[in-house]
Design a protein around this motif. Structure first.
Motif, PDB file in Angstrom:
ATOM      1  N   MET A   1       1.079  -1.196   0.186  1.00  0.00           N
ATOM      2  CA  MET A   1       0.069  -0.267   0.023  1.00  0.00           C
ATOM      3  C   MET A   1       1.003   1.308   0.114  1.00  0.00           C
ATOM      4  SD  MET A   1      -0.898   2.119   2.531  1.00  0.00           S
ATOM      5  CE  MET A   1      -1.067   1.822   4.365  1.00  0.00           C
ATOM      6  N   LEU A   2       0.540   2.634  -1.588  1.00  0.00           N
ATOM      7  CA  LEU A   2       1.165   3.914  -0.523  1.00  0.00           C
ATOM      8  C   LEU A   2       0.352   4.916  -0.893  1.00  0.00           C
ATOM      9  CD1 LEU A   2       3.567   5.405  -0.992  1.00  0.00           C
ATOM     10  CD2 LEU A   2       3.375   4.470  -3.645  1.00  0.00           C
ATOM     11  N   ALA A   3       0.427   6.110   0.061  1.00  0.00           N
ATOM     12  CA  ALA A   3      -0.866   6.867  -0.377  1.00  0.00           C
ATOM     13  C   ALA A   3       0.155   8.039   0.241  1.00  0.00           C
ATOM     14  CB  ALA A   3      -1.641   7.219   1.007  1.00  0.00           C
ATOM     15  N   ILE A   4       0.140   8.995  -0.962  1.00  0.00           N
ATOM     16  CA  ILE A   4       1.158  10.231   0.011  1.00  0.00           C
ATOM     17  C   ILE A   4       0.118  11.636  -0.678  1.00  0.00           C
ATOM     18  CG2 ILE A   4       2.895  11.138  -1.956  1.00  0.00           C
ATOM     19  CD1 ILE A   4       3.780   8.968  -3.594  1.00  0.00           C
ATOM     20  N   PHE A   5      -0.041  12.196   0.013  1.00  0.00           N
ATOM     21  CA  PHE A   5      -1.147  13.872   0.170  1.00  0.00           C
ATOM     22  C   PHE A   5       0.095  15.072   0.195  1.00  0.00           C
ATOM     23  CE2 PHE A   5      -2.897   9.885   2.535  1.00  0.00           C
ATOM     24  CZ  PHE A   5      -3.650   9.552   1.853  1.00  0.00           C
ATOM     25  N   HIS A   6      -0.363  16.220  -1.180  1.00  0.00           N
ATOM     26  CA  HIS A   6       0.333  17.172  -0.646  1.00  0.00           C
ATOM     27  C   HIS A   6       0.259  17.941   0.862  1.00  0.00           C
ATOM     28  CE1 HIS A   6       1.090  21.396  -1.867  1.00  0.00           C
ATOM     29  NE2 HIS A   6       1.987  20.684  -2.781  1.00  0.00           N
ATOM     30  N   LYS A   7       1.323  18.824   0.709  1.00  0.00           N
ATOM     31  CA  LYS A   7       1.701  19.314   2.225  1.00  0.00           C
ATOM     32  C   LYS A   7       0.829  20.173   2.377  1.00  0.00           C
ATOM     33  CE  LYS A   7       4.896  22.792   0.436  1.00  0.00           C
ATOM     34  NZ  LYS A   7       6.494  23.063   0.417  1.00  0.00           N
ATOM     35  N   THR A   8       0.331  21.076   1.584  1.00  0.00           N
ATOM     36  CA  THR A   8      -0.916  21.567   1.446  1.00  0.00           C
ATOM     37  C   THR A   8      -2.074  21.623   2.690  1.00  0.00           C
ATOM     38  OG1 THR A   8      -1.140  21.634   0.217  1.00  0.00           O
ATOM     39  CG2 THR A   8      -0.665  23.441  -0.023  1.00  0.00           C
ATOM     40  N   PHE A   9      -2.216  20.593   2.577  1.00  0.00           N
ATOM     41  CA  PHE A   9      -3.812  20.080   3.245  1.00  0.00           C
ATOM     42  C   PHE A   9      -3.527  18.677   4.853  1.00  0.00           C
ATOM     43  CE2 PHE A   9      -4.138  16.971   0.045  1.00  0.00           C
ATOM     44  CZ  PHE A   9      -3.982  15.802   0.237  1.00  0.00           C
ATOM     45  N   ALA A  10      -2.091  18.042   4.181  1.00  0.00           N
ATOM     46  CA  ALA A  10      -1.896  16.920   4.894  1.00  0.00           C
ATOM     47  C   ALA A  10      -1.547  17.055   6.216  1.00  0.00           C
ATOM     48  CB  ALA A  10      -1.246  15.445   4.674  1.00  0.00           C
ATOM     49  N   HIS A  11      -0.258  18.230   6.285  1.00  0.00           N
ATOM     50  CA  HIS A  11      -0.164  18.087   7.698  1.00  0.00           C
ATOM     51  C   HIS A  11       0.457  17.735   8.593  1.00  0.00           C
ATOM     52  CE1 HIS A  11      -2.348  22.196   6.710  1.00  0.00           C
ATOM     53  NE2 HIS A  11      -3.286  21.734   6.914  1.00  0.00           N
ATOM     54  N   PRO A  12       1.756  17.225   8.111  1.00  0.00           N
ATOM     55  CA  PRO A  12       2.514  15.887   9.022  1.00  0.00           C
ATOM     56  C   PRO A  12       2.904  16.451  10.263  1.00  0.00           C
ATOM     57  CG  PRO A  12       3.600  16.369   7.130  1.00  0.00           C
ATOM     58  CD  PRO A  12       2.105  16.743   6.978  1.00  0.00           C
ATOM     59  N   PRO A  13       2.919  16.089  11.082  1.00  0.00           N
ATOM     60  CA  PRO A  13       4.211  16.453  12.067  1.00  0.00           C
ATOM     61  C   PRO A  13       5.580  16.745  11.821  1.00  0.00           C
ATOM     62  CG  PRO A  13       3.282  14.233  13.090  1.00  0.00           C
ATOM     63  CD  PRO A  13       2.728  14.405  11.631  1.00  0.00           C
ATOM     64  N   GLU A  14       5.673  18.101  12.638  1.00  0.00           N
ATOM     65  CA  GLU A  14       7.378  18.170  11.661  1.00  0.00           C
ATOM     66  C   GLU A  14       8.209  18.310  12.257  1.00  0.00           C
ATOM     67  OE1 GLU A  14       7.365  22.417  13.180  1.00  0.00           O
ATOM     68  OE2 GLU A  14       5.985  23.371  12.228  1.00  0.00           O
ATOM     69  N   GLU A  15       7.936  16.592  13.395  1.00  0.00           N
ATOM     70  CA  GLU A  15       9.311  16.213  13.827  1.00  0.00           C
ATOM     71  C   GLU A  15       9.871  14.684  12.275  1.00  0.00           C
ATOM     72  OE1 GLU A  15       6.940  17.794  17.363  1.00  0.00           O
ATOM     73  OE2 GLU A  15       6.398  16.677  15.471  1.00  0.00           O
ATOM     74  N   LEU A  16       8.796  14.812  12.023  1.00  0.00           N
ATOM     75  CA  LEU A  16       9.057  13.470  10.687  1.00  0.00           C
ATOM     76  C   LEU A  16      10.495  14.366  10.093  1.00  0.00           C
ATOM     77  CD1 LEU A  16       5.928  11.936  10.044  1.00  0.00           C
ATOM     78  CD2 LEU A  16       7.498  10.948  11.200  1.00  0.00           C
ATOM     79  N   ASN A  17      10.375  15.476  10.104  1.00  0.00           N
ATOM     80  CA  ASN A  17      11.243  15.893   8.455  1.00  0.00           C
ATOM     81  C   ASN A  17      13.142  16.424   9.340  1.00  0.00           C
ATOM     82  OD1 ASN A  17      12.505  16.512   6.399  1.00  0.00           O
ATOM     83  ND2 ASN A  17      11.466  18.987   6.107  1.00  0.00           N
ATOM     84  N   SER A  18      13.675  14.945   9.013  1.00  0.00           N
ATOM     85  CA  SER A  18      14.653  15.373   9.152  1.00  0.00           C
ATOM     86  C   SER A  18      15.650  15.974   8.962  1.00  0.00           C
ATOM     87  CB  SER A  18      15.570  13.976  10.266  1.00  0.00           C
ATOM     88  OG  SER A  18      16.642  14.585   9.881  1.00  0.00           O
ATOM     89  N   PRO A  19      16.293  16.928   9.353  1.00  0.00           N
ATOM     90  CA  PRO A  19      17.815  17.689   7.946  1.00  0.00           C
ATOM     91  C   PRO A  19      18.344  17.374   7.286  1.00  0.00           C
ATOM     92  CG  PRO A  19      17.742  18.245  10.641  1.00  0.00           C
ATOM     93  CD  PRO A  19      16.501  18.066  10.538  1.00  0.00           C
ATOM     94  N   ALA A  20      19.125  15.368   8.241  1.00  0.00           N
ATOM     95  CA  ALA A  20      19.728  15.148   7.546  1.00  0.00           C
ATOM     96  C   ALA A  20      19.523  14.166   6.303  1.00  0.00           C
ATOM     97  CB  ALA A  20      20.150  14.105   8.244  1.00  0.00           C
ATOM     98  N   SER A  21      18.570  14.985   6.046  1.00  0.00           N
ATOM     99  CA  SER A  21      17.622  13.942   4.655  1.00  0.00           C
ATOM    100  C   SER A  21      18.455  14.542   3.338  1.00  0.00           C
ATOM    101  CB  SER A  21      16.595  14.402   4.104  1.00  0.00           C
ATOM    102  OG  SER A  21      15.667  13.022   5.362  1.00  0.00           O
ATOM    103  N   ASN A  22      18.398  16.424   3.935  1.00  0.00           N
ATOM    104  CA  ASN A  22      19.162  16.874   2.300  1.00  0.00           C
ATOM    105  C   ASN A  22      21.085  16.874   2.610  1.00  0.00           C
ATOM    106  OD1 ASN A  22      17.337  18.003   0.890  1.00  0.00           O
ATOM    107  ND2 ASN A  22      16.379  18.961   2.789  1.00  0.00           N
ATOM    108  N   VAL A  23      21.816  16.270   3.666  1.00  0.00           N
ATOM    109  CA  VAL A  23      22.874  16.799   3.936  1.00  0.00           C
ATOM    110  C   VAL A  23      23.631  14.570   3.965  1.00  0.00           C
ATOM    111  CG1 VAL A  23      22.937  18.351   5.046  1.00  0.00           C
ATOM    112  CG2 VAL A  23      22.628  17.002   6.056  1.00  0.00           C
ATOM    113  N   THR A  24      23.219  13.628   3.971  1.00  0.00           N
ATOM    114  CA  THR A  24      23.954  12.734   4.018  1.00  0.00           C
ATOM    115  C   THR A  24      24.360  12.111   2.904  1.00  0.00           C
ATOM    116  OG1 THR A  24      21.497  11.549   4.273  1.00  0.00           O
ATOM    117  CG2 THR A  24      22.334  12.201   6.327  1.00  0.00           C
ATOM    118  N   GLY A  25      23.562  12.894   1.525  1.00  0.00           N
ATOM    119  CA  GLY A  25      24.012  11.874   0.340  1.00  0.00           C
ATOM    120  C   GLY A  25      22.562  10.757  -0.025  1.00  0.00           C
ATOM    121  N   GLU A  26      21.841  10.434   0.853  1.00  0.00           N
ATOM    122  CA  GLU A  26      20.685   9.998   0.876  1.00  0.00           C
ATOM    123  C   GLU A  26      19.675  10.774   0.513  1.00  0.00           C
ATOM    124  OE1 GLU A  26      19.968   6.949   3.296  1.00  0.00           O
ATOM    125  OE2 GLU A  26      21.710   6.520   3.842  1.00  0.00           O
ATOM    126  N   ASN A  27      18.960  11.002  -0.715  1.00  0.00           N
ATOM    127  CA  ASN A  27      17.881  12.321  -0.960  1.00  0.00           C
ATOM    128  C   ASN A  27      17.003  11.643  -0.879  1.00  0.00           C
ATOM    129  OD1 ASN A  27      19.678  14.847  -1.061  1.00  0.00           O
ATOM    130  ND2 ASN A  27      20.630  14.477  -3.243  1.00  0.00           N
TER     131      ASN A  27
END
Length: 253
Positions: A1-27
């Motif tokens: 199963m896969l579900a993807i929802f745009h950020k403008t209405f989904a509003h996931p918790p901010e803590e899910l977003n890791s700053p390391a995603s953009n600096v570890t080479g795993e984009n």
């Protein structure tokens, strides 16, 4: 199963977003790339539905009678359900559904619609009444809202994370989540529910707030967050209002 929802209405918790995603080479990937990966992993059994730029739902037909997967859409409300409800017949009677034609996904849609339209019970009470192992994601195209939940027993799996464009990604496939979200992902907490308007809460302990605990991977990098019930923090009671956005998810006790 896969579900993807745009950020403008989904509003996931901010803590899910890791700053390391953009600096570890795993984009992290864009939603279209994630969907292509998912479909390529299941070339003969998967199908998908696109809702413009707002959402994507993809589903793999069940090939194992011991691991049920059900997909259903009724009046603009779509549900992907994993697992089995042992008391489905009783629930169908309670909600006025025919046991011969109703499956778990159809029941969840009906229960969601009842809650959305200001039903008599709060959502946590409804979910506590589900007997069995389950994980589900509901997308309401009319209200542009998301409702997801994972049962308490931990038999079913559900993960969520943040894609490259900030969309929230949900799947029972850990490999897909890792490829899509890089370091910005976590297991969806058991015994909990998420609604795009009211956020994450425990249906087992609805009067307690949820607490984000940073996840550290084997490389010592912050990888999203685990969410746990905060036994020391209480939620103030909020009265219902006339708006559909409240739809009984706010505590009414």
């Amino acid at each position: 199963m896969l579900a993807i929802f745009h950020k403008t209405f989904a509003h996931p918790p901010e803590e899910l977003n890791s700053p390391a995603s953009n600096v570890t080479g795993e984009n992290p990937k864009l939603p279209g790339e994630t969907l292509s990966d998912f479909l390529s992993h299941h070339p003969d059994t998967a199908f998908s539905m696109n809702f413009g730029d707002s959402a994507v739902l993809a589903f793999v037909r069940s090939q194992n009678s011991h691991h049920q997967r059900v997909f259903c859409g009724i009046d603009g409300i779509y549900c992907v359900f994993l697992g089995t409800l042992n008391n489905l017949c009783d629930l169908n009677k309670q909600y006025g559904l025919s046991g011969k034609t109703s499956n778990e996904a159809m029941f969840v849609i009906e229960a969601y619609r009842t809650l959305r339209d200001r039903g008599p019970y709060p959502a946590d009470q409804v979910l506590r009444g589900l007997e069995g192992s389950f994980a589900f994601v509901v997308y309401d195209t009319q209200a542009s809202s998301v409702f997801a939940s994972l049962g308490s027993d931990g038999v079913e799996s559900l993960y969520w994370g943040i894609a490259a464009d900030g969309s929230v990604v949900m799947s029972d496939d850990l490999k897909i989540i890792k490829q899509s979200c890089a370091k910005s992902f976590a297991p969806f907490p058991t015994g909990c529910m998420f609604h795009s308007e009211t956020g994450l809460m425990s249906f087992e302990h609805p009067k307690n707030k949820m607490k984000a605990m940073p996840r550290i991977d084997s490389e010592g990098v912050i990888c999203g967050a685990n969410f746990k019930v905060d036994a020391c923090s209480k939620i103030s009671s909020i009265p219902r209002r006339g708006s559909e956005a409240n739809w009984a998810l706010a505590n009414s006790r």
